[in-house]
Motif scaffolding. Structure first.
Motif, PDB file in Angstrom:
ATOM      1  N   ASN A  85      57.151  48.590  35.710  1.00 27.57           N
ATOM      2  CA  ASN A  85      58.057  49.183  34.729  1.00 27.57           C
ATOM      3  C   ASN A  85      59.415  49.509  35.346  1.00 27.57           C
ATOM      4  OD1 ASN A  85      56.174  49.037  32.667  1.00 27.57           O
ATOM      5  ND2 ASN A  85      55.348  51.076  33.077  1.00 27.57           N
ATOM      6  N   GLU A 203      48.976  48.335  35.068  1.00 25.51           N
ATOM      7  CA  GLU A 203      50.175  47.999  34.303  1.00 25.51           C
ATOM      8  C   GLU A 203      50.068  46.602  33.705  1.00 25.51           C
ATOM      9  OE1 GLU A 203      53.239  48.564  37.135  1.00 25.51           O
ATOM     10  OE2 GLU A 203      53.446  50.712  36.748  1.00 25.51           O
ATOM     11  N   GLU A 207      50.047  45.642  29.710  1.00 24.62           N
ATOM     12  CA  GLU A 207      50.911  44.629  29.096  1.00 24.62           C
ATOM     13  C   GLU A 207      50.093  43.613  28.313  1.00 24.62           C
ATOM     14  OE1 GLU A 207      53.315  42.803  32.023  1.00 24.62           O
ATOM     15  OE2 GLU A 207      54.417  44.624  32.538  1.00 24.62           O
TER      16      GLU A 207
END
Length: 233
Positions: A85, A203, A207
């Motif tokens: 991010n 992460e 996504e």
């Protein structure tokens, strides 16, 4: 004089063509292929001179054309101290000010960037900002070099009042997380490395889940539209 010599040559040529005089055979020496070394007259500090010499050599067949490096830059593997991010935030910021869309931020684009952030810099200040992370010396910032700014900021290597320090502070990207080097002991470092890896995988999963959700919502909207359309038939 050159005029008299030219007149003499023309007169002799007319006599030969009229048969009044025989031509004189002249031995022609075969050119010898001897590699001559060019005098090294280019100043080492003159980049333009070096480029001109190199271009001349390529035109004459001396040397080979250098192919550009095909090495692929992966920010997620090279800058592991940042989360996905964080890197995406940096990429968005980079692309915002890459007005030429050539994957570089040049001096004028950096000038605009600092003005938009509310911290305008002098011409010399902007050049110094680029120089601090310009590894390939092309006087502009690639995305990798842009990430180096935030790496230096996270490592505490930037003065707060420096141009790059101001850039990272005003960009509103949090890079205060410590990497493995900040761990006190070997075991703490190991645990932290594992946590970083787990966070990276989490992460990616997040996504993927978001993409699946978007695809599912699109399917539902298409189905609802088809049902609505069939109701009016």
């Amino acid at each position: 004089m050159a005029t008299d010599e030219l007149s003499s040559k023309l007169s002799r040529r007319l006599l030969i063509e009229e048969g009044a005089e025989d031509p004189i055979a002249v031995d022609v020496l075969e050119p010898q292929h001897v590699s001559e070394e060019k005098p090294s007259t280019v100043n080492a500090d003159s980049e333009l001179g070096a480029k001109l010499v190199r271009r001349g050599e390529l035109n004459e067949g001396v040397g080979e054309q250098c192919q550009p490096s095909m090495k692929v830059f992966n920010p997620y593997t090279e800058f592991k101290e940042f989360s996905r991010n964080q890197i995406k935030d940096m990429e968005r910021l980079f692309k915002t000010y890459d007005a030429g869309k050539d994957n570089y931020i040049d001096l004028m684009e950096l000038k605009l960037m600092m003005e938009k952030l509310g911290a305008p810099q002098t011409h010399i200040g902007l050049k110094n900002m680029i120089k601090e992370v310009d590894e390939d010396l092309d006087n502009k910032l690639s995305f990798r070099e842009f990430l180096l700014i935030f790496r230096k900021a996270a490592a505490g290597e930037l003065a707060e009042d420096s141009g790059l320090g101001v850039l990272t502070r005003l960009s509103e990207i949090d890079v205060s997380t410590e990497g493995v080097k900040g761990a006190k002991t070997f075991f703490e470092a190991k645990v932290q490395a594992i946590n970083e890896s787990n966070r990276f995988e989490a992460e990616i999963r997040q996504e993927q889940e978001e993409k699946k959700k978007q695809v599912e919502e699109q399917k539902q909207r298409r189905t609802a539209f088809k049902e609505l359309r069939s109701a009016f038939k």
